[in-house]
Design an enzyme around this catalytic site. Structure first.
Site, PDB file in Angstrom:
ATOM      1  N   LYS A  17       0.834  -1.208   0.000  1.00 34.86           N
ATOM      2  CA  LYS A  17       0.000   0.000   0.000  1.00 34.86           C
ATOM      3  C   LYS A  17       0.861   1.246   0.000  1.00 34.86           C
ATOM      4  O   LYS A  17       2.035   1.247   0.387  1.00 34.86           O
ATOM      5  CB  LYS A  17      -0.950  -0.007   1.202  1.00 34.86           C
ATOM      6  CG  LYS A  17      -0.286  -0.100   2.586  1.00 34.86           C
ATOM      7  CD  LYS A  17       0.267   1.210   3.128  1.00 34.86           C
ATOM      8  CE  LYS A  17       0.918   1.059   4.492  1.00 34.86           C
ATOM      9  NZ  LYS A  17       1.608   2.295   4.938  1.00 34.86           N
ATOM     10  N   ASP A 145      -2.427  -2.077   9.731  1.00 38.30           N
ATOM     11  CA  ASP A 145      -2.522  -2.106   8.270  1.00 38.30           C
ATOM     12  C   ASP A 145      -3.097  -3.409   7.725  1.00 38.30           C
ATOM     13  O   ASP A 145      -3.344  -3.516   6.519  1.00 38.30           O
ATOM     14  CB  ASP A 145      -1.137  -1.891   7.645  1.00 38.30           C
ATOM     15  CG  ASP A 145      -0.620  -0.477   7.845  1.00 38.30           C
ATOM     16  OD1 ASP A 145      -1.437   0.421   8.117  1.00 38.30           O
ATOM     17  OD2 ASP A 145       0.605  -0.279   7.732  1.00 38.30           O
TER      18      ASP A 145
END
Length: 311
Positions: A17, A145
């Site tokens: 990401k 995350d």
């Protein structure tokens, strides 16, 4: 619940990401910070192959040097597998073969992607059929995350980053990543941010306790316009990351001198992400940065989250 298994191995792919926006709240009594972030999953993937076993084990391969990674119960992927087994009452184990392509300690959530992929892989391999909400609940317990690596796409994260809400993102964005040959400690970067804020307390506004994502970031993502998004890129951790790793400043300058619309340190770094206007511009930028002997990868976003792959 464990249903009849039809598979002996499962292959799952999960993305790294980029934080296109990251605002960090004031330090709290427990030493942590709430954040408000806009995540975008990009096409740099971790590949996890899970196979039936009597115990829990993990091995690594791929383009990233993984020789320093733990392979015991402290490994996040092993923790994910064990957590799922306890939740479902599964009494067997799993061997995980992880092909690492997302940099380790690089600000791109590679370990989180491994954990998310492991949850999906073991759920399929063992026939536990926990469902999306149960997997997301387990993911949130593993790390901030991990839920996003499970869902992918583009999303807003609040709290510790694990409270997700989807964000509309039109089209495809072209990114060029510069991968460092060293890692960065996220706690060290946060501590440096706190020191930076203390040093400049007279000159900057106090940090919010509960930060929010700026409206112009959401508008930029909805527009699908790379130039608009470039103007909205922001990361509170960039200044402390640059202070700890001054070489990153030169990389940011080099990328913008060679046609990037904007550059940003991803998360706590040290990966630097450059947004390009088009595929051709991204290719030109990739060539220029590679010529400077930097390790460069060209990716696109948004992409889907952890998903079973049919080999």
């Amino acid at each position: 619940m464990v249903t009849q298994r039809a598979l002996s191995t499962v292959h799952v792919r999960a993305p790294g990401k980029i934080n296109v926006f990251l605002k960090v709240g004031a330090v709290m009594d427990d030493g942590y910070h709430d954040v408000a972030t806009a995540y975008q999953a990009v096409s740099l993937y971790e590949e996890v192959h899970a196979s039936l076993s009597d115990d829990f084990s993990v091995s690594f391969a791929g383009s990233i040097d993984s020789s320093g990674l733990e392979v015991d119960g402290s490994n996040l992927a092993i923790r994910a597998a064990r957590m799922l087994a306890r939740k479902a009452g599964y009494r067997g184990g799993v061997h995980l073969e992880i092909e690492k392509n997302v940099p380790i300690a690089g600000g791109m959530g590679g370990g989180s992607a491994d954990a998310a992929a492991t949850l999906v892989a073991c759920d399929a391999l063992w026939g536990t059929e926990l469902g999306r909400e149960e997997l997301l609940s387990l993911a949130a317990r593993l790390g901030a995350d991990v839920p996003f690596a499970l869902t992918g796409g583009t999303a807003i994260g609040t709290g510790r980053g694990d409270q997700l809400s989807p964000a509309l993102a039109k089209g495809t964005f072209q990114w060029v990543l510069v991968l460092a040959d060293f890692g960065s400690s996220t706690p060290d970067v946060y501590r440096e941010l706190d020191r930076h804020r203390d040093r400049h307390a007279q000159d900057i506004f106090p940090a919010q306790t509960q930060p929010t994502v700026d409206a112009n970031v959401l508008q930029a993502l909805r527009s699908g316009d790379a130039q608009v998004l470039a103007e909205a890129l922001s990361n509170d951790l960039q200044a402390p990351a640059l202070h700890l790793n001054p070489s990153l400043a030169g990389i940011l300058e080099l990328g913008e001198e060679n046609g990037a619309l904007a550059g940003i340190v991803s998360g706590s770094g040290p990966t630097v992400a450059f947004l390009a206007e088009s595929v051709d511009a991204a290719l030109d930028l990739q060539i220029a940065l590679s010529a400077a002997r930097l390790r460069v990868v060209r990716v696109t976003g948004p992409v889907h989250g952890a998903r079973v792959v049919s080999d």
